[in-house]
Design an enzyme around this catalytic site. Structure first.
Site, PDB file in Angstrom:
ATOM      1  N   ASP A   1     -25.826  63.840 -13.625  1.00  0.00           N
ATOM      2  CA  ASP A   1     -26.897  63.438 -12.583  1.00  0.00           C
ATOM      3  C   ASP A   1     -26.392  62.262 -11.645  1.00  0.00           C
ATOM      4  O   ASP A   1     -27.357  61.510 -11.316  1.00  0.00           O
ATOM      5  CB  ASP A   1     -28.062  62.970 -13.531  1.00  0.00           C
ATOM      6  CG  ASP A   1     -27.643  62.028 -14.508  1.00  0.00           C
ATOM      7  OD1 ASP A   1     -26.668  61.709 -14.701  1.00  0.00           O
ATOM      8  OD2 ASP A   1     -28.682  61.717 -15.297  1.00  0.00           O
TER       9      ASP A   1
ATOM     10  N   HIS B   1      -2.113  61.614   3.630  1.00  0.00           N
ATOM     11  CA  HIS B   1      -3.136  60.988   3.022  1.00  0.00           C
ATOM     12  C   HIS B   1      -3.280  60.917   1.596  1.00  0.00           C
ATOM     13  O   HIS B   1      -4.159  61.285   0.989  1.00  0.00           O
ATOM     14  CB  HIS B   1      -4.520  62.384   3.496  1.00  0.00           C
ATOM     15  CG  HIS B   1      -4.757  62.037   5.054  1.00  0.00           C
ATOM     16  ND1 HIS B   1      -5.623  62.965   5.915  1.00  0.00           N
ATOM     17  CD2 HIS B   1      -4.345  61.185   6.042  1.00  0.00           C
ATOM     18  CE1 HIS B   1      -5.645  62.612   6.973  1.00  0.00           C
ATOM     19  NE2 HIS B   1      -5.011  61.543   7.243  1.00  0.00           N
TER      20      HIS B   1
ATOM     21  N   ASP C   1      -3.754  52.291   5.092  1.00  0.00           N
ATOM     22  CA  ASP C   1      -4.461  52.812   6.085  1.00  0.00           C
ATOM     23  C   ASP C   1      -6.030  52.898   5.665  1.00  0.00           C
ATOM     24  O   ASP C   1      -6.484  53.655   4.583  1.00  0.00           O
ATOM     25  CB  ASP C   1      -4.021  54.398   6.150  1.00  0.00           C
ATOM     26  CG  ASP C   1      -4.638  55.080   7.299  1.00  0.00           C
ATOM     27  OD1 ASP C   1      -5.723  54.407   7.891  1.00  0.00           O
ATOM     28  OD2 ASP C   1      -4.247  56.164   7.753  1.00  0.00           O
TER      29      ASP C   1
ATOM     30  N   ASP D   1     -10.300  52.031  11.979  1.00  0.00           N
ATOM     31  CA  ASP D   1      -9.249  52.698  11.440  1.00  0.00           C
ATOM     32  C   ASP D   1      -7.781  52.074  11.603  1.00  0.00           C
ATOM     33  O   ASP D   1      -7.215  52.430  12.656  1.00  0.00           O
ATOM     34  CB  ASP D   1      -9.448  54.265  12.141  1.00  0.00           C
ATOM     35  CG  ASP D   1      -8.177  55.183  11.434  1.00  0.00           C
ATOM     36  OD1 ASP D   1      -7.552  54.774  10.443  1.00  0.00           O
ATOM     37  OD2 ASP D   1      -8.081  56.382  11.983  1.00  0.00           O
TER      38      ASP D   1
ATOM     39  N   HIS E   1       2.672  63.865  12.421  1.00  0.00           N
ATOM     40  CA  HIS E   1       1.276  64.030  12.923  1.00  0.00           C
ATOM     41  C   HIS E   1       1.276  63.679  14.441  1.00  0.00           C
ATOM     42  O   HIS E   1       2.296  63.414  14.941  1.00  0.00           O
ATOM     43  CB  HIS E   1       0.276  62.914  12.026  1.00  0.00           C
ATOM     44  CG  HIS E   1       0.610  61.741  12.040  1.00  0.00           C
ATOM     45  ND1 HIS E   1       0.766  60.666  13.032  1.00  0.00           N
ATOM     46  CD2 HIS E   1       1.395  60.777  10.657  1.00  0.00           C
ATOM     47  CE1 HIS E   1       0.942  59.392  12.648  1.00  0.00           C
ATOM     48  NE2 HIS E   1       1.759  59.763  11.261  1.00  0.00           N
TER      49      HIS E   1
ATOM     50  N   HIS F   1      -6.153  59.813  17.728  1.00  0.00           N
ATOM     51  CA  HIS F   1      -7.739  60.782  17.766  1.00  0.00           C
ATOM     52  C   HIS F   1      -8.783  59.981  18.330  1.00  0.00           C
ATOM     53  O   HIS F   1      -8.707  58.511  18.120  1.00  0.00           O
ATOM     54  CB  HIS F   1      -7.941  61.221  16.127  1.00  0.00           C
ATOM     55  CG  HIS F   1      -8.023  60.221  15.057  1.00  0.00           C
ATOM     56  ND1 HIS F   1      -8.997  59.414  14.946  1.00  0.00           N
ATOM     57  CD2 HIS F   1      -7.092  59.758  14.500  1.00  0.00           C
ATOM     58  CE1 HIS F   1      -8.670  58.609  13.920  1.00  0.00           C
ATOM     59  NE2 HIS F   1      -7.433  58.673  13.652  1.00  0.00           N
TER      60      HIS F   1
ATOM     61  N   HIS G   1     -12.331  60.524  12.380  1.00  0.00           N
ATOM     62  CA  HIS G   1     -11.744  61.757  13.244  1.00  0.00           C
ATOM     63  C   HIS G   1     -12.981  61.991  14.154  1.00  0.00           C
ATOM     64  O   HIS G   1     -13.745  63.140  13.676  1.00  0.00           O
ATOM     65  CB  HIS G   1     -11.147  62.634  12.645  1.00  0.00           C
ATOM     66  CG  HIS G   1      -9.865  62.293  11.784  1.00  0.00           C
ATOM     67  ND1 HIS G   1      -9.507  63.015  10.607  1.00  0.00           N
ATOM     68  CD2 HIS G   1      -9.023  61.166  11.835  1.00  0.00           C
ATOM     69  CE1 HIS G   1      -8.368  62.270  10.243  1.00  0.00           C
ATOM     70  NE2 HIS G   1      -8.271  61.296  11.077  1.00  0.00           N
TER      71      HIS G   1
ATOM     72  N   GLU H   1      -1.539  55.537  16.667  1.00  0.00           N
ATOM     73  CA  GLU H   1      -0.805  55.352  15.221  1.00  0.00           C
ATOM     74  C   GLU H   1       0.384  56.152  14.943  1.00  0.00           C
ATOM     75  O   GLU H   1       0.622  57.217  14.132  1.00  0.00           O
ATOM     76  CB  GLU H   1      -1.861  55.900  14.161  1.00  0.00           C
ATOM     77  CG  GLU H   1      -2.480  57.251  14.530  1.00  0.00           C
ATOM     78  CD  GLU H   1      -3.574  57.601  13.558  1.00  0.00           C
ATOM     79  OE1 GLU H   1      -3.019  57.462  12.127  1.00  0.00           O
ATOM     80  OE2 GLU H   1      -4.665  58.022  13.842  1.00  0.00           O
TER      81      GLU H   1
ATOM     82  N   TYR I   1       8.539  58.798   8.698  1.00  0.00           N
ATOM     83  CA  TYR I   1       8.415  59.157   7.126  1.00  0.00           C
ATOM     84  C   TYR I   1       9.634  59.875   6.782  1.00  0.00           C
ATOM     85  O   TYR I   1       9.892  60.853   7.496  1.00  0.00           O
ATOM     86  CB  TYR I   1       7.251  59.929   6.800  1.00  0.00           C
ATOM     87  CG  TYR I   1       5.935  59.625   7.374  1.00  0.00           C
ATOM     88  CD1 TYR I   1       5.196  58.626   6.843  1.00  0.00           C
ATOM     89  CD2 TYR I   1       5.461  60.103   8.928  1.00  0.00           C
ATOM     90  CE1 TYR I   1       3.949  58.100   7.384  1.00  0.00           C
ATOM     91  CE2 TYR I   1       4.292  59.479   9.462  1.00  0.00           C
ATOM     92  CZ  TYR I   1       3.687  58.492   8.740  1.00  0.00           C
ATOM     93  OH  TYR I   1       2.616  58.187   9.505  1.00  0.00           O
TER      94      TYR I   1
ATOM     95  N   ARG J   1       3.697  53.467   9.081  1.00  0.00           N
ATOM     96  CA  ARG J   1       2.821  53.763  10.043  1.00  0.00           C
ATOM     97  C   ARG J   1       2.191  52.606  10.501  1.00  0.00           C
ATOM     98  O   ARG J   1       1.865  51.580   9.743  1.00  0.00           O
ATOM     99  CB  ARG J   1       1.708  54.845   9.722  1.00  0.00           C
ATOM    100  CG  ARG J   1       0.539  55.358  10.868  1.00  0.00           C
ATOM    101  CD  ARG J   1      -0.170  56.360  10.184  1.00  0.00           C
ATOM    102  NE  ARG J   1      -1.029  56.425   9.331  1.00  0.00           N
ATOM    103  CZ  ARG J   1      -0.719  56.786   7.862  1.00  0.00           C
ATOM    104  NH1 ARG J   1       0.334  57.746   7.752  1.00  0.00           N
ATOM    105  NH2 ARG J   1      -1.639  56.764   6.852  1.00  0.00           N
TER     106      ARG J   1
ATOM    107  N   GLU K   1      -1.154  51.422  12.918  1.00  0.00           N
ATOM    108  CA  GLU K   1      -2.338  52.153  13.635  1.00  0.00           C
ATOM    109  C   GLU K   1      -3.315  50.994  14.233  1.00  0.00           C
ATOM    110  O   GLU K   1      -3.736  50.133  13.408  1.00  0.00           O
ATOM    111  CB  GLU K   1      -3.098  52.878  12.793  1.00  0.00           C
ATOM    112  CG  GLU K   1      -4.388  53.731  13.342  1.00  0.00           C
ATOM    113  CD  GLU K   1      -4.952  54.550  12.492  1.00  0.00           C
ATOM    114  OE1 GLU K   1      -4.833  54.453  11.131  1.00  0.00           O
ATOM    115  OE2 GLU K   1      -5.583  55.410  13.089  1.00  0.00           O
TER     116      GLU K   1
HETATM  117  N1  GLY Z   1      -7.154  57.424   8.442  1.00  0.00           N
HETATM  118  C1  GLY Z   1      -6.746  58.599   8.759  1.00  0.00           C
HETATM  119  C2  GLY Z   1      -6.247  58.498  10.162  1.00  0.00           C
HETATM  120  O1  GLY Z   1      -5.572  57.438  10.448  1.00  0.00           O
HETATM  121  O2  GLY Z   1      -6.151  59.433  10.811  1.00  0.00           O
HETATM  122 MN    MN Z   2      -5.766  55.552   9.713  1.00  0.00          MN
HETATM  123 MN    MN Z   3      -6.401  57.294  12.389  1.00  0.00          MN
END
Ligand code: GLY
Ligand code: MN
Ligand code: MN
Length: 428
Positions: free
Chosen positions: A44, A234, A251, A262, A341, A345, A352, A374, A378, A395, A397
């Site tokens: 619950d 992720h 991140d 972000d 990647h 975005h 996103h 970003e 890697y 990374r 960003e």
């Molecule tokens: N935090 C997810 C991205 O950077 O796209």
């Molecule tokens: Mn991010």
């Molecule tokens: Mn991002």
């Protein structure tokens, strides 16, 4: 301290957005948007509720089991909200509800009804109309209600996504605050990081800073990834012990008044980059700086990404991580094996965020768009590269607003130069 829990958009902004939707709707049509449902976590216990972003965008209303119906009939436009009726017992247990009587004045709606009546009222209000704007399957609990409907069904997602893509002044102020809080959280994380702490302890430090400044939720699950965990894009186990000599990739972004920040930063757990880490980090940073120069009106993600990848290719060649002819490596996009990647975005109500990117992410950038930049590298531990680079994931960003002058970095308060990061960690 400015604990701006109640920061919101001006109410008129929601009315203006609905007006802009009405302008785009065919005459004699309806548009219906359902919000998210409550989600059970276990037995619950539910996850904390957060409205669907499209629904929020048009209503500013954050209760579950709600729907917005817009009717445009012979030029007459009406906004109708369906919501849960008040219920003293339920409110004593679970919290206050706005209720049907209050909803029209509080949310500037023309009418409001109990959600339990939606099926019959929807049928009645739409019986003479020829089209219904509806996103089939987006909130599936609405599908059965709309199925009973008439005429042509038109997906509202392209229309609403385009609107959401260009941010208003008031939205930009909220995103700026989300970015600011996110930056403070990363600085706290840098100060609190040391060998032998757990990743999840650092996640807690980040959440602490979000809460202190009125952001109850992260905009997405925080990634706190030490050592080779950083190569999992992720990663969110967040349960490893921080090792002396490794990097930590974080991140994490705050959600403030429904808008997302972000940010990613990568820094040494013991406060000092070693030589290999420094070289790779500087390469990612240099590629980011080049990309930022291209993220300006009329340019595109595609153009910026190609410039960033060229910097990466040259750097990886110089470090002996890539081998071969420069032109061939560029033509084959060889850096993609370590840069898994894309460059970034859209950012807004969703991390996103919605909005068309163009076939090849080549949509020309416009003033008022907010986006992330970003780049990352890697290097898996089994890669065929010099030993010192194996198992490193980096990374960086930031979040940018496209402006008439080029862009504005909304996350510039978060340090990313090597010397600045080392100074923060040393002086703590
Ligand atoms: N935090 C997810 C991205 O950077 O796209
Ligand atoms: Mn991010
Ligand atoms: Mn991002």
């Amino acid at each position: 301290m400015d604990l701006a829990y109640l920061a919101e958009l001006p109410k008129e902004e929601f009315v203006l957005r609905r007006q802009r939707v009405f302008e785009q709707m065919q005459d004699n049509s309806a548009l219906i948007v359902f919000t998210e449902t409550e989600k059970r976590r276990n037995n619950d216990c539910d996850y904390l509720f957060r409205a669907d972003s499209y629904f929020w965008y048009l209503t500013g209303f954050n209760e579950p089991q709600s729907a917005l119906l817009l009717i445009k009939n012979e030029g007459l436009c009406r906004s109708i909200l369906f919501l849960r009726e008040r219920d003293p017992l339920m409110e004593t247990w679970h919290g206050k509800r706005l209720g049907v009587a209050q909803a029209p004045s509080v949310l500037n709606m023309d009418e409001a009804f109990d959600i339990t009546q939606i099926q019959s009222i929807f049928a009645e209000k739409t019986q003479n109309l020829t089209a219904c704007y509806y996103a089939q399957g987006w909130q599936t609990w609405g599908d059965a209600i709309v199925q009973s409907c008439f005429g042509e069904v038109i997906d509202w997602r392209p229309m609403l996504s385009e609107m959401r893509l260009i941010k208003s002044e008031a939205e930009i102020a909220l995103i700026q605050q989300a970015c600011h809080i996110s930056a403070l959280a990363h600085i706290r994380a840098m100060k609190q990081t040391r060998p032998n702490r757990y990743e999840l302890e650092i996640e807690g430090e980040i959440q602490h800073e979000f809460s202190r400044f009125g952001a109850r939720f992260p905009a997405y699950n925080s990634i706190v990834a030490s050592g080779e965990n950083a190569c999992i894009l992720h990663y969110n186990d967040n349960n490893a012990v921080l090792q002396d000599g490794d990097l930590l990739l974080i991140d994490a972004g705050a959600e403030f008044a429904h808008y997302a920040g972000d940010i990613t930063r990568t820094f040494p757990i013991n406060g000092k980059f070693n030589e290999a880490q420094r070289a790779l980090y500087q390469l990612v940073l240099d590629s980011m700086k080049v990309a930022v120069k291209h993220l300006v009106p009329n340019s595109s993600f595609k153009v910026a990404n190609e410039a960033a990848m060229e910097v990466m290719a040259d750097g990886l060649l110089a470090l002996g991580i890539l081998k071969g002819e420069r032109e061939t490596l560029l033509a084959e996009k060889a850096v993609k094996q370590f840069y898994l990647h894309s460059l970034g975005h859209w950012l807004g109500l969703d991390v996103h965020d919605v909005g068309d990117y163009g076939q090849e992410k080549d949509r020309p950038l416009q003033i008022g768009m907010v986006l992330t930049v970003e780049p990352g590298l890697y290097i898996p531990s089994d890669a065929d590269v010099p030993e010192q680079y194996k198992g490193i994931g980096i990374r960086i960003e930031d979040n940018l607003l496209i402006t008439e002058y080029g862009n504005k970095n909304l996350t510039s308060g978060c340090p990313k130069e090597i010397a600045d990061i080392e100074a923060i960690m040393e002086n703590h």
